[in-house]
Design an enzyme around this catalytic site. Structure first.
Site, PDB file in Angstrom:
ATOM      1  N   SER A 120       0.691  -1.226   0.060  1.00 34.53           N
ATOM      2  CA  SER A 120       0.168   0.086   0.007  1.00 34.53           C
ATOM      3  C   SER A 120       0.953   1.021   0.053  1.00 34.53           C
ATOM      4  O   SER A 120       2.146   1.074   0.502  1.00 34.53           O
ATOM      5  CB  SER A 120      -0.982   0.047   1.479  1.00 34.53           C
ATOM      6  OG  SER A 120      -1.532   1.375   1.509  1.00 34.53           O
ATOM      7  N   TYR A 138      -1.816  -0.381  10.519  1.00 32.04           N
ATOM      8  CA  TYR A 138      -1.850  -1.023   8.982  1.00 32.04           C
ATOM      9  C   TYR A 138      -0.879  -0.469   8.283  1.00 32.04           C
ATOM     10  O   TYR A 138      -0.191  -1.551   7.446  1.00 32.04           O
ATOM     11  CB  TYR A 138      -3.343  -0.357   8.451  1.00 32.04           C
ATOM     12  CG  TYR A 138      -3.460  -0.734   7.133  1.00 32.04           C
ATOM     13  CD1 TYR A 138      -4.069  -2.020   6.622  1.00 32.04           C
ATOM     14  CD2 TYR A 138      -3.164   0.224   6.334  1.00 32.04           C
ATOM     15  CE1 TYR A 138      -4.134  -2.273   5.503  1.00 32.04           C
ATOM     16  CE2 TYR A 138      -3.396   0.029   4.751  1.00 32.04           C
ATOM     17  CZ  TYR A 138      -3.776  -1.023   4.281  1.00 32.04           C
ATOM     18  OH  TYR A 138      -4.085  -1.550   3.059  1.00 32.04           O
TER      19      TYR A 138
END
Length: 251
Positions: free
Chosen positions: A143, A157
């Site tokens: 990501s 995350y």
């Protein structure tokens, strides 16, 4: 680009980026292992789309952060096909936005398990098949958060995805001798149930205004990079992570 007997396992393929990837590989003629944990109806719909696109679908259910479940799912793939050519480690979730100050050990561990531990477990489990074939491709989905630290309340995350990026490079070095090429893609803000669940509309609008292309990406716009990395066109690419973010973060 791919032969009709190639088998691709996309983890977390019931919705979002994984769904688009499963259909994208099917459109190239691949046999696709569609994975889900709780979204059975959505996964069955994806399996139907895979077959409509000319591919063949195998549906598997399990927790990718549980070693026993992963081993069983890989066994189902081997029993059905006897091979696995491409693994796309896509499964992941923010789970919950929580500041570092309010983070609990349990939530931290859950985020690490579903986003990072799952990549280790699934990759390790498919190695015997890929090594026996003398070739394979692993594409890890990390990501933009791995590089920019993520949005509010996503420290865990972002850290997990940073781990995925580092693990991608470590795996690439270790597995190249076995003919297994490992690379990754790093999506930016993509219009998926992930952001529908975790990111308020006003925040998404503000982020989109800061993306040079001027909008969120579509799940289908992440698939080209995956197909490329899994194809013979990427035979000399090792340990790379392709940023798919509309210019949100540039090297």
């Amino acid at each position: 680009m791919f032969s009709n007997d190639e088998v691709v396992w996309v983890t977390g393929s019931s919705t979002g980026i994984g769904r688009a990837a499963a259909i994208g590989f099917a459109e190239e003629g691949c046999r696709v292992v569609v994975h889900y944990y709780s979204s059975e109806d959505e996964a069955r719909e994806v399996a139907g789309k895979v077959e409509d696109a000319g591919g063949e679908a195998l549906l598997v259910k399990g927790d990718v952060s549980d070693a026993g479940d992963v081993k069983r799912m890989v066994g189902e793939v081997e029993d059905r096909y006897g091979r696995l050519d491409v693994l796309v480690n896509n499964a992941g979730s923010l789970i919950e936005r929580r500041t570092l100050e309010k983070m609990t050990e349990d939530l931290w561990d859950r985020v690490m398990a579903v986003n990072l531990k799952s990549v280790y477990l699934c990759s390790q489990a498919v190695l015997p098949m890929m090594k026996s074939q003398g070739r394979g491709r692993i594409v890890n989905v990390t990501s933009v958060a791995a590089r920019n630290g993520g949005g509010p309340g996503s420290a865990a995350y972002a850290t997990a995805k940073g781990g995925v990026s580092t693990l991608t490079r470590a795996m690439a070095k270790e597995l190249i001798a076995d003919g297994i090429l490992v690379n990754g893609i790093a999506p930016g803000v993509i219009t998926t149930p992930f952001h529908d669940r975790f990111t308020p509309p006003e925040v998404r609008e503000r982020i989109a205004q800061g993306i040079p292309i001027g909008r969120e990406g579509r799940p289908e716009e992440t698939v080209g990079a995956m197909l490329f990395l899994a194809s013979a066109a990427a035979d000399y690419i090792v340990g790379e992570i392709i940023e798919v973010n509309g210019g949100q973060l540039m090297d």
